[in-house]
Scaffold this motif. Structure first.
Motif: not given
Length: 559
Positions: A66-82
């Protein structure tokens, strides 16, 4: 033989459609995994496009993040609903007067593309929403991409970023130097560089654009070392970094005041951070931590709350902003071309508030709050009162009257928006920065709903926010689109200017729109009036500019 030739032509045509347009799959791979979007029709029915919503571009900034610079997005398995938007960021909406809980895990973006794959990579238009750095999202309830995609083949990206204290708390430490929300925007731009090719976009032709605080953000990215090379051009309306709603003052002190308001009084930054990272998120939203008495009386709905981007101290971290914007552009630090604009009557947005609040009483009793914040914070009480008298003389015609009628106060609010924008344009046109085009948006039709209360007072023109309904399709407002109406011509005009700029680097690469728009310089001072027609004019808001320039010159002489 003729029938065989026709068959070959038909097969080639069908294959072309499959390769370049409508029959492509709606599954796209990004660095983190597979996304499944959907194919949709623009509101006009003119074009199909592919929609991918709720894509995480950074890891959830929760707990110790919280309040800190963002970190890279995490990976996911399968197909993500977008096909649905991700959570909005926790926020308080001052126009609706409601708290929207959202989620701290809100760093999502949306991508809309006209074809998968395209025949060639398409320009990308990356939108940063406004909202005083305390409210808003990139969702299509207000920012549907229909009009831009209809106008030209461009890829549209909209984003969420952290708001209020979650995005702009400043402790002046290596962990929390400020600008977390701005660094979210940088993270989204970096995600675009890594992934937009998979949506048919060209990472070398990214144009960032925004409105209000989003426009101020755009101007800051044009100066930021973190954003260098992540985009090529910039478009902004109704905001620059020297507007009142971007004027930072003693932001570290505000953090300690926040802790005090929440029952934790300390002088230790580490202890304060530990405490603020554990309190419920609702307690961090709409705190409005004022630190001097006048801030309790300044009208904040358009002049800004108290969470802002800041010039970061150097702790060897990646710094988003390394100097004051006017100083940076003085030495040519903005090396990207820019369209910069404002609406013709920005202050109309405040009419409902004037009718229901105690703004008039506050401004009558405490005249010093008439002074713009950047002057107020660096001058003495004596100067405040002297300038307040000058300001009320200008707007009322009398040294004894007050700004306590709706038309007069709206005029004052409009000028507080517009003067800094034109001032910023003048400074940018010093020959050391990129090219700049200046415009006034004056299109009025049935789509202008925000400024309607002003009509009770005989006020016309375009309110703050109202340019957006010509650039985006705001699904939540259910505004009809009539292709035979003048408003549709206005939609096509502004979207053509924007997309031309994104594609060609010139809003009018030819005379097809009826005008060839030259760049702005302080000598000729030519700008484009974007109304029912496109009209070149000179010396925008000349009386307003002369008055406020005289005020600032007086301050520069004294201090």
């Amino acid at each position: 033989m003729q029938s065989q030739e026709m068959y070959v032509i038909l097969v080639i045509f069908i294959l072309g459609k499959i390769i370049c347009h409508d029959v492509a799959a709606v599954t796209v791979r990004v660095k983190q995994g597979l996304l499944e979007g959907e194919q949709k029709l623009t509101i006009t029915g003119d074009k199909m496009f592919y929609s991918f919503k709720g894509i995480p571009y950074a890891a959830p900034p929760t707990g110790s993040r919280r309040f800190k610079a963002p970190q890279p997005a995490r990976s996911w398995k399968g197909i993500r609903n977008a096909t649905v938007h991700g959570s909005v960021c926790p926020q308080f909406d001052p126009l609706l007067n409601i708290y929207i809980p959202g989620s701290e895990g809100c760093l999502f973006l949306n991508v809309y593309t006209p074809s998968l794959p395209p025949c060639s990579p398409l320009p990308v238009m990356f939108f940063i929403h406004g909202g005083l750095y305390i409210t808003g999202s990139g969702n299509d309830d207000l920012y549907g991409p229909d009009f831009l995609i209809d106008q030209n083949d461009v890829v549209v990206v909209t984003i969420n970023y952290r708001l209020d204290n979650l995005g702009f708390l400043v402790l002046d430490t290596v962990d929390v130097p400020g600008n977390a929300g701005m660094k979210d925007q940088v993270a989204a731009l970096r995600w675009v560089q890594s992934n937009i090719k998979n949506f048919g976009g060209d990472p070398n032709r990214v144009t960032i654009f925004g409105e209000s605080a989003g426009s101020s953000s755009v101007a800051l990215h044009a100066l930021s070392p973190m954003s260098k090379g992540l985009f090529r051009r910039a478009i902004g309306t109704s905001g620059v970094p020297i507007n009142d709603f971007s004027t930072a003052f003693e932001q570290r002190r505000r953090a300690f005041e926040l802790g005090k308001k929440l029952g934790f009084e300390t002088t230790n930054t580490s202890a304060l951070l530990d405490f603020l990272q554990t309190v419920p998120v609702r307690q961090l939203i709409n705190t409005n931590s004022t630190i001097i008495a006048a801030e309790d009386y300044i009208q904040i709905t358009t002049r800004g709350y108290y969470t802002f981007p800041v010039v970061e101290k150097d702790f060897s971290q990646e710094r988003f902003l390394t100097g004051e914007p006017l100083s940076l552009i003085k030495y040519g630090q903005q090396q990207v071309d820019m369209l910069l604009g404002y609406t013709s009557n920005e202050g109309l947005i405040i009419v409902p508030l004037l009718e229901t609040s105690n703004i008039f009483a506050n401004y009558r009793r405490f005249l010093e709050v008439l002074v713009p914040r950047d002057i107020f914070y660096r001058t003495t009480p004596t100067t405040h009162l002297q300038l307040a008298d000058v300001i009320r003389q200008y707007y009322t015609g009398s040294p004894l009257k007050f700004l306590d009628t709706v038309p007069i106060f709206v005029s004052y609010e409009t000028d507080l928006f517009i003067y800094p924008i034109i001032r910023y344009a003048r400074r940018l046109s010093n020959g050391r920065n990129g090219r700049i085009y200046l415009f006034e948006f004056s299109s009025v039709s049935e789509r202008n709903v925000v400024g309607q209360p002003g009509r009770r007072y005989g006020l016309t023109g375009v309110s703050h926010l109202e340019d957006l309904v010509y650039v985006f399709n705001p699904n939540a407002l259910n505004l009809p689109v009539n292709k035979t109406a003048t408003s549709y011509k206005m939609i096509q005009q502004i979207c053509a200017l924007y997309t031309n700029f994104a594609i060609f680097g010139n809003p009018t690469p030819d005379a097809s729109l009826g005008v060839v728009w030259p760049t702005y310089d302080s000598g000729s001072a030519i700008y484009l009036d974007v109304g029912e027609n496109l009209t070149l004019r000179a010396n925008p808001k000349s009386s307003t500019m002369n008055f406020w320039e005289s005020v600032y010159k007086l301050i520069d002489i004294r201090f």
